[in-house]
Design a protein around this motif. Sequence first.
Motif, PDB file in Angstrom:
ATOM      1  N   PRO A 411       0.834  -1.211   0.000  1.00  0.00           N
ATOM      2  CA  PRO A 411       0.000   0.000   0.000  1.00  0.00           C
ATOM      3  C   PRO A 411       0.866   1.256   0.000  1.00  0.00           C
ATOM      4  O   PRO A 411       1.942   1.296   0.598  1.00  0.00           O
ATOM      5  CB  PRO A 411      -0.798  -0.134   1.298  1.00  0.00           C
ATOM      6  N   GLY A 412       0.397   2.290  -0.694  1.00  0.00           N
ATOM      7  CA  GLY A 412       1.145   3.542  -0.763  1.00  0.00           C
ATOM      8  C   GLY A 412       0.790   4.330  -2.000  1.00  0.00           C
ATOM      9  O   GLY A 412      -0.150   3.988  -2.741  1.00  0.00           O
ATOM     10  N   ALA A 413       1.534   5.403  -2.283  1.00  0.00           N
ATOM     11  CA  ALA A 413       1.309   6.253  -3.453  1.00  0.00           C
ATOM     12  C   ALA A 413       2.310   5.896  -4.546  1.00  0.00           C
ATOM     13  O   ALA A 413       3.509   5.739  -4.280  1.00  0.00           O
ATOM     14  CB  ALA A 413       1.436   7.723  -3.062  1.00  0.00           C
ATOM     15  N   TYR A 414       1.818   5.782  -5.758  1.00  0.00           N
ATOM     16  CA  TYR A 414       2.660   5.396  -6.897  1.00  0.00           C
ATOM     17  C   TYR A 414       2.261   6.201  -8.136  1.00  0.00           C
ATOM     18  O   TYR A 414       1.155   6.748  -8.215  1.00  0.00           O
ATOM     19  CB  TYR A 414       2.515   3.898  -7.183  1.00  0.00           C
ATOM     20  N   THR A 415       3.174   6.226  -9.098  1.00  0.00           N
ATOM     21  CA  THR A 415       2.925   6.968 -10.340  1.00  0.00           C
ATOM     22  C   THR A 415       2.644   6.005 -11.495  1.00  0.00           C
ATOM     23  O   THR A 415       3.396   5.050 -11.711  1.00  0.00           O
ATOM     24  CB  THR A 415       4.130   7.858 -10.709  1.00  0.00           C
ATOM     25  N   ILE A 416       1.569   6.276 -12.213  1.00  0.00           N
ATOM     26  CA  ILE A 416       1.187   5.494 -13.390  1.00  0.00           C
ATOM     27  C   ILE A 416       1.611   6.263 -14.632  1.00  0.00           C
ATOM     28  O   ILE A 416       1.275   7.446 -14.796  1.00  0.00           O
ATOM     29  CB  ILE A 416      -0.331   5.244 -13.422  1.00  0.00           C
ATOM     30  N   VAL A 417       2.354   5.601 -15.529  1.00  0.00           N
ATOM     31  CA  VAL A 417       2.871   6.284 -16.721  1.00  0.00           C
ATOM     32  C   VAL A 417       2.209   5.829 -18.009  1.00  0.00           C
ATOM     33  O   VAL A 417       2.432   6.389 -19.075  1.00  0.00           O
ATOM     34  CB  VAL A 417       4.401   6.085 -16.835  1.00  0.00           C
ATOM     35  N   SER A 418       1.368   4.791 -17.920  1.00  0.00           N
ATOM     36  CA  SER A 418       0.705   4.288 -19.122  1.00  0.00           C
ATOM     37  C   SER A 418      -0.530   3.499 -18.729  1.00  0.00           C
ATOM     38  O   SER A 418      -0.587   2.921 -17.635  1.00  0.00           O
ATOM     39  CB  SER A 418       1.657   3.387 -19.927  1.00  0.00           C
ATOM     40  N   GLU A 419      -1.520   3.472 -19.607  1.00  0.00           N
ATOM     41  CA  GLU A 419      -2.727   2.686 -19.394  1.00  0.00           C
ATOM     42  C   GLU A 419      -2.932   1.727 -20.558  1.00  0.00           C
ATOM     43  O   GLU A 419      -2.495   1.991 -21.679  1.00  0.00           O
ATOM     44  CB  GLU A 419      -3.960   3.587 -19.292  1.00  0.00           C
ATOM     45  N   ALA A 420      -3.579   0.603 -20.280  1.00  0.00           N
ATOM     46  CA  ALA A 420      -3.905  -0.367 -21.333  1.00  0.00           C
ATOM     47  C   ALA A 420      -5.036  -1.256 -20.839  1.00  0.00           C
ATOM     48  O   ALA A 420      -5.213  -1.462 -19.641  1.00  0.00           O
ATOM     49  CB  ALA A 420      -2.691  -1.216 -21.696  1.00  0.00           C
ATOM     50  N   THR A 421      -5.828  -1.749 -21.778  1.00  0.00           N
ATOM     51  CA  THR A 421      -6.855  -2.722 -21.431  1.00  0.00           C
ATOM     52  C   THR A 421      -6.247  -4.111 -21.472  1.00  0.00           C
ATOM     53  O   THR A 421      -5.230  -4.342 -22.130  1.00  0.00           O
ATOM     54  CB  THR A 421      -8.032  -2.656 -22.409  1.00  0.00           C
ATOM     55  N   GLY A 422      -6.856  -5.037 -20.758  1.00  0.00           N
ATOM     56  CA  GLY A 422      -6.362  -6.411 -20.723  1.00  0.00           C
ATOM     57  C   GLY A 422      -7.260  -7.265 -19.855  1.00  0.00           C
ATOM     58  O   GLY A 422      -8.176  -6.757 -19.185  1.00  0.00           O
ATOM     59  N   GLU A 423      -7.022  -8.563 -19.869  1.00  0.00           N
ATOM     60  CA  GLU A 423      -7.855  -9.494 -19.127  1.00  0.00           C
ATOM     61  C   GLU A 423      -7.791  -9.236 -17.628  1.00  0.00           C
ATOM     62  O   GLU A 423      -6.752  -8.863 -17.085  1.00  0.00           O
ATOM     63  CB  GLU A 423      -7.411 -10.935 -19.400  1.00  0.00           C
ATOM     64  N   GLY A 424      -8.922  -9.448 -16.953  1.00  0.00           N
ATOM     65  CA  GLY A 424      -8.940  -9.456 -15.498  1.00  0.00           C
ATOM     66  C   GLY A 424      -9.109  -8.128 -14.808  1.00  0.00           C
ATOM     67  O   GLY A 424      -9.144  -8.067 -13.578  1.00  0.00           O
ATOM     68  N   ALA A 425      -9.232  -7.024 -15.572  1.00  0.00           N
ATOM     69  CA  ALA A 425      -9.410  -5.716 -14.958  1.00  0.00           C
ATOM     70  C   ALA A 425     -10.056  -4.764 -15.953  1.00  0.00           C
ATOM     71  O   ALA A 425      -9.946  -4.948 -17.170  1.00  0.00           O
ATOM     72  CB  ALA A 425      -8.077  -5.143 -14.487  1.00  0.00           C
ATOM     73  N   THR A 426     -10.719  -3.730 -15.412  1.00  0.00           N
ATOM     74  CA  THR A 426     -11.303  -2.718 -16.294  1.00  0.00           C
ATOM     75  C   THR A 426     -10.213  -1.988 -17.063  1.00  0.00           C
ATOM     76  O   THR A 426     -10.344  -1.688 -18.249  1.00  0.00           O
ATOM     77  CB  THR A 426     -12.121  -1.713 -15.456  1.00  0.00           C
ATOM     78  N   LEU A 427      -9.109  -1.696 -16.371  1.00  0.00           N
ATOM     79  CA  LEU A 427      -7.988  -0.997 -16.983  1.00  0.00           C
ATOM     80  C   LEU A 427      -6.726  -1.319 -16.182  1.00  0.00           C
ATOM     81  O   LEU A 427      -6.788  -1.542 -14.966  1.00  0.00           O
ATOM     82  CB  LEU A 427      -8.244   0.523 -16.975  1.00  0.00           C
ATOM     83  N   TRP A 428      -5.584  -1.350 -16.873  1.00  0.00           N
ATOM     84  CA  TRP A 428      -4.301  -1.637 -16.234  1.00  0.00           C
ATOM     85  C   TRP A 428      -3.415  -0.404 -16.316  1.00  0.00           C
ATOM     86  O   TRP A 428      -3.484   0.369 -17.284  1.00  0.00           O
ATOM     87  CB  TRP A 428      -3.608  -2.816 -16.911  1.00  0.00           C
ATOM     88  N   GLY A 429      -2.568  -0.238 -15.293  1.00  0.00           N
ATOM     89  CA  GLY A 429      -1.643   0.880 -15.281  1.00  0.00           C
ATOM     90  C   GLY A 429      -0.200   0.414 -15.140  1.00  0.00           C
ATOM     91  O   GLY A 429       0.096  -0.508 -14.386  1.00  0.00           O
ATOM     92  N   LYS A 430       0.691   1.044 -15.900  1.00  0.00           N
ATOM     93  CA  LYS A 430       2.111   0.703 -15.847  1.00  0.00           C
ATOM     94  C   LYS A 430       2.798   1.586 -14.813  1.00  0.00           C
ATOM     95  O   LYS A 430       2.653   2.818 -14.827  1.00  0.00           O
ATOM     96  CB  LYS A 430       2.766   0.896 -17.209  1.00  0.00           C
ATOM     97  N   LEU A 431       3.555   0.967 -13.919  1.00  0.00           N
ATOM     98  CA  LEU A 431       4.248   1.692 -12.853  1.00  0.00           C
ATOM     99  C   LEU A 431       5.458   2.452 -13.388  1.00  0.00           C
ATOM    100  O   LEU A 431       6.156   1.971 -14.294  1.00  0.00           O
ATOM    101  CB  LEU A 431       4.693   0.718 -11.763  1.00  0.00           C
ATOM    102  N   LYS A 432       5.707   3.628 -12.841  1.00  0.00           N
ATOM    103  CA  LYS A 432       6.819   4.463 -13.279  1.00  0.00           C
ATOM    104  C   LYS A 432       8.148   3.746 -13.118  1.00  0.00           C
ATOM    105  O   LYS A 432       9.077   3.946 -13.904  1.00  0.00           O
ATOM    106  CB  LYS A 432       6.821   5.762 -12.469  1.00  0.00           C
ATOM    107  N   SER A 433       8.245   2.878 -12.121  1.00  0.00           N
ATOM    108  CA  SER A 433       9.496   2.147 -11.888  1.00  0.00           C
ATOM    109  C   SER A 433       9.838   1.212 -13.036  1.00  0.00           C
ATOM    110  O   SER A 433      10.985   0.788 -13.179  1.00  0.00           O
ATOM    111  CB  SER A 433       9.380   1.333 -10.596  1.00  0.00           C
ATOM    112  N   GLY A 434       8.843   0.878 -13.837  1.00  0.00           N
ATOM    113  CA  GLY A 434       9.073  -0.028 -14.967  1.00  0.00           C
ATOM    114  C   GLY A 434       9.006  -1.491 -14.606  1.00  0.00           C
ATOM    115  O   GLY A 434       9.190  -2.355 -15.475  1.00  0.00           O
ATOM    116  N   VAL A 435       8.714  -1.793 -13.337  1.00  0.00           N
ATOM    117  CA  VAL A 435       8.702  -3.190 -12.909  1.00  0.00           C
ATOM    118  C   VAL A 435       7.530  -3.964 -13.502  1.00  0.00           C
ATOM    119  O   VAL A 435       7.589  -5.169 -13.671  1.00  0.00           O
ATOM    120  CB  VAL A 435       8.705  -3.292 -11.364  1.00  0.00           C
TER     121      VAL A 435
END
Length: 446
Positions: A411-435
């Motif tokens: 849990p905590g605050a994070y930065t999302i740098v990209s969005e995409a659709t995909g299975e299992g969620a309404t929308l997915w977000g890519k973490l700034k860390s690149g992990v």
Amino acid sequence: MNTEERIWSYLKGQGLTDAGAAGLMGNLYAESGLRPNNLQNSYEGKLGMADAEYTELVDKGSYANFGNDRAGYGLAQWTYPTRKAALLAYAKAAGKSIGDLEMQLGFLMKELSTSYKSVLSALKTATSVRAASDAVLLQFERPADQSETAKARRASYGQKYFDKYAKKGSGSTMGFSNSPLATVRMISPNRTANRNHVIDTITIHCFVGQVTAKRGCEVFQPDDKEASCNYVVGYDGSIGLCVEEKDRSWCTGGYKTVNGVKTPIRVNGISGKSNDYQAVTIEVASDTTHPYAITDKAMAALIELCADICRRNGIKKLLWKGDKNLVGKVDQQNLTVHRWFANKACPGDYIYQRLGDIATKVNVKLGASATSPAPAAPVSKVPYKVRITATDLRIRKGPGTNNAIVSVIKPGAYTIVSEATGEGATLWGKLKSGVGWVSLDYCKKI
């Protein structure tokens, strides 16, 4: 396309003349009524099964005597044990039902090209429906009744198909033709001659480079590239033909390694290679970085090209729901994307998030209802921050539960740098860390 049209289109795509295709279809009609799951009528009582039940039990393996029961089955009413065993093996290798139309057409062509070469030669050169029909009846089907009456009857069936379809020409929805919108023609050696499936799907890729159609086609010319596409759409709206529609491009493949063995990624039993047998593939010039945006001119040309492909191949409506589970179910979704068959971002989020809109605009040009395609996914401005309250939220390698878990996030605050659709969620977000990617259903913007 209905069954008749699909068979005609496939046979023409394999190089049969109009007379040859009609003569063969007349015989198939006499044998099975063009029903691929047809069980010989006289055996329904003997076996206590009708067409659908017989097919289902063979597919499940519950009925194990398919090869030796001497019951005619399928389009050509295959009867002999060795031929039925080969048909079953072919279906299993393709991951298809024994009653699947395209699978049986592929097996039919395999038999003709390996064991009945003289018949295939006759069908590829025939100028007379009667001559083609007689060659199939006497050398391939070989029914008990080979009388003059039987010959005339089968030829008459073939003549009806000839009269119905032969006069439509290459510009119709029957057979394979190429788009007149292409102003560049530069055929790649990286292709498989003669696709084994009717065209019922379109797959849009991003080229990852703002190139013209000519330059895009040039990239696919070297043999060692081992890749190609049917069309390239340039940043300036130019369109290039790279692989003719009658042939399969090498565009959508993808592999995974299991126990040290490299195997194709399959979706609902369909690999990227199989996808390319039934799809027209289009590479669209794009930026080289996320979200791989394309120009307005490229988008306009892409929509025109998709509409033209649909018209010529009898696709009445372009369907997009963004659902990987609908791959192969072309009556529900006939747009596919590379990322489903490979560990790639293709066609990039810019195109992916607009596929619903693309389908809608194509359908307007086709005069089709625009109610079926799903709307484009919402696009948020990135980057932005989110707060995650879930404990041990999984981070995945790509956007979707079909991607591997690489870690968990606290849990905590994070930065999302990209969005995409995909299975299992309404929308997915890519973490700034690149992990990796997280489900945005468990995130709150802050």
